[in-house]
Design an enzyme around this catalytic site. Structure first.
Site, PDB file in Angstrom:
ATOM      1  N   LYS A  69       0.952  -0.979   0.039  1.00  0.00           N
ATOM      2  CA  LYS A  69      -0.147  -0.051  -0.058  1.00  0.00           C
ATOM      3  C   LYS A  69       1.042   1.250   0.164  1.00  0.00           C
ATOM      4  CE  LYS A  69      -4.256   1.239   2.167  1.00  0.00           C
ATOM      5  NZ  LYS A  69      -5.068   1.462   1.176  1.00  0.00           N
TER       6      LYS A  69
HETATM    7  N1  PMP Z   1      -7.710  -2.305  -3.319  1.00  0.00           N
HETATM    8  C1  PMP Z   1      -7.269  -1.166  -2.910  1.00  0.00           C
HETATM    9  C2  PMP Z   1      -6.668  -0.547  -4.237  1.00  0.00           C
HETATM   10  C3  PMP Z   1      -7.395  -0.352  -1.743  1.00  0.00           C
HETATM   11  O1  PMP Z   1      -6.821   0.692  -1.891  1.00  0.00           O
HETATM   12  C4  PMP Z   1      -8.031  -1.238  -0.730  1.00  0.00           C
HETATM   13  C5  PMP Z   1      -8.309  -0.333   0.515  1.00  0.00           C
HETATM   14  N2  PMP Z   1      -7.139  -0.449   1.393  1.00  0.00           N
HETATM   15  C6  PMP Z   1      -8.573  -2.269  -0.923  1.00  0.00           C
HETATM   16  C7  PMP Z   1      -8.361  -2.865  -1.996  1.00  0.00           C
HETATM   17  C8  PMP Z   1      -9.186  -3.069   0.310  1.00  0.00           C
HETATM   18  O2  PMP Z   1      -8.235  -3.336   1.294  1.00  0.00           O
HETATM   19  P1  PMP Z   1      -8.702  -3.488   2.662  1.00  0.00           P
HETATM   20  O3  PMP Z   1      -9.914  -4.357   2.867  1.00  0.00           O
HETATM   21  O4  PMP Z   1      -7.565  -3.914   3.514  1.00  0.00           O
HETATM   22  O5  PMP Z   1      -9.232  -2.148   3.252  1.00  0.00           O
END
Ligand code: PMP
Length: 295
Positions: A153
């Protein structure tokens, strides 16, 4: 508004007033997007304020840093405790927590000379409303894993997400659905994707997507509830025959999808597998038993 005059945030070892927190304009994160972050939710549950899957989020933050060579010296348990303190000091209950690892001044394209950690939190109403999104297929692909570490991320990756959302809005849609470099459905700009067909839920496998913590929770719910779920690559055309679909993410929670490129889902959301998952997810994050959802 993310803070008031009284708000405190955690910055490099201590709590400081958000309004007094500053950064060096020559920091590498600002110029090159070279930083990592997380998005975490806290809920007012029946057992008090609880941060949902804090450990998983801070582990992913650590992993994101490792993947892009940003030194990470923090203990995951300690970061969880700091996050609870941030909630307490700001009197927050239903909240969004934003840890950000950012690099110090360095205008060269080299390893960071210093690294900072910020943890901020702000109020986020717990709303499990159902906006039913109208999606378009984005002309922007998700970043190629041979160009960037897609499972990390990283701040800079989100330009791709912003472009996709902007394009969707300009075209009159609510949100974008993005494909991977091979033309298979990948994910939304900030959420993972599932669709239902003939009693089975399908979602893209890991590899070209962010490994969402909510996606993992959905898979756990399916296992627990004996709901068939498969990870597979699929093309957007397959969605025109889908019974239902949803996005899932920490901020989005479980959000229903009404249509893709104007083609509506065939089932009403209320009778979909996604609605069952949505109800179970709500119970889990609010620390309630969800056995009654099982039909
Ligand atoms: N894909 C992307 C590109 C994201 O930014 C997010 C948000 N973090 C998610 C999927 C979902 O991830 P999470 O369930 O860990 O928030």
């Amino acid at each position: 508004m993310y803070y008031t005059d009284e708000t405190v945030l955690f910055l490099d070892g201590k709590f400081v007033k958000a309004k007094d927190a500053t950064t060096d304009l020559f920091n590498q994160t600002m110029h090159y997007g070279y930083g990592t972050f997380e998005g975490i939710r806290a809920y007012q549950t029946v057992n008090g304020v609880k941060i949902f899957k804090a450990y998983e989020h801070f582990e992913r933050l650590k992993r994101s840093c490792e993947l892009v060579d940003i030194p990470f010296h923090y203990d995951v348990e300690e970061l969880t405790q700091i996050s609870y303190q941030a909630l307490k000091r700001n009197n927050l209950k239903d909240a969004y927590i934003r840890p950000l690892v950012y690099c110090g001044p360095n205008m060269s394209l080299s390893a960071p000379k210093s690294v900072s950690l910020m943890i901020a939190a702000w109020e986020w109403e717990s709303y499990f409303e159902n906006p039913a999104l109208r999606l378009c297929i984005s002309s922007f692909q998700r970043p190629n894993p041979k160009s960037v570490k897609v499972e990390a991320k990283v701040c800079g990756h989100y330009i791709n997400s912003i472009m996709a959302t902007n394009e969707a809005k300009h075209r009159g849609f609510d949100e974008a659905l993005m494909l991977d470099m091979n033309g298979f459905v990948a994910e939304g700009p900030g959420a993972n994707f599932f669709f239902e067909k003939d009693g089975v839920l399908y979602t893209p496998p890991l590899g070209n997507i962010l490994p969402g913590i909510t996606r993992q929770t959905v898979l756990e719910i399916c296992k627990e509830m004996d709901m068939p779920v498969e990870e597979k690559y699929f093309r957007p055309e397959e969605l025109f025959e889908a019974d239902s679909a949803f996005f899932c993410g920490t901020a989005a929670e479980i959000v229903s999808i009404e249509s893709v490129e104007g083609q509506p889902m065939s089932k009403p959301w209320k009778t979909s597998m996604g609605a069952v998952v949505q109800e179970a997810y709500k119970c889990i994050v609010l620390d309630k038993s969800y056995s009654y959802v099982i039909v």
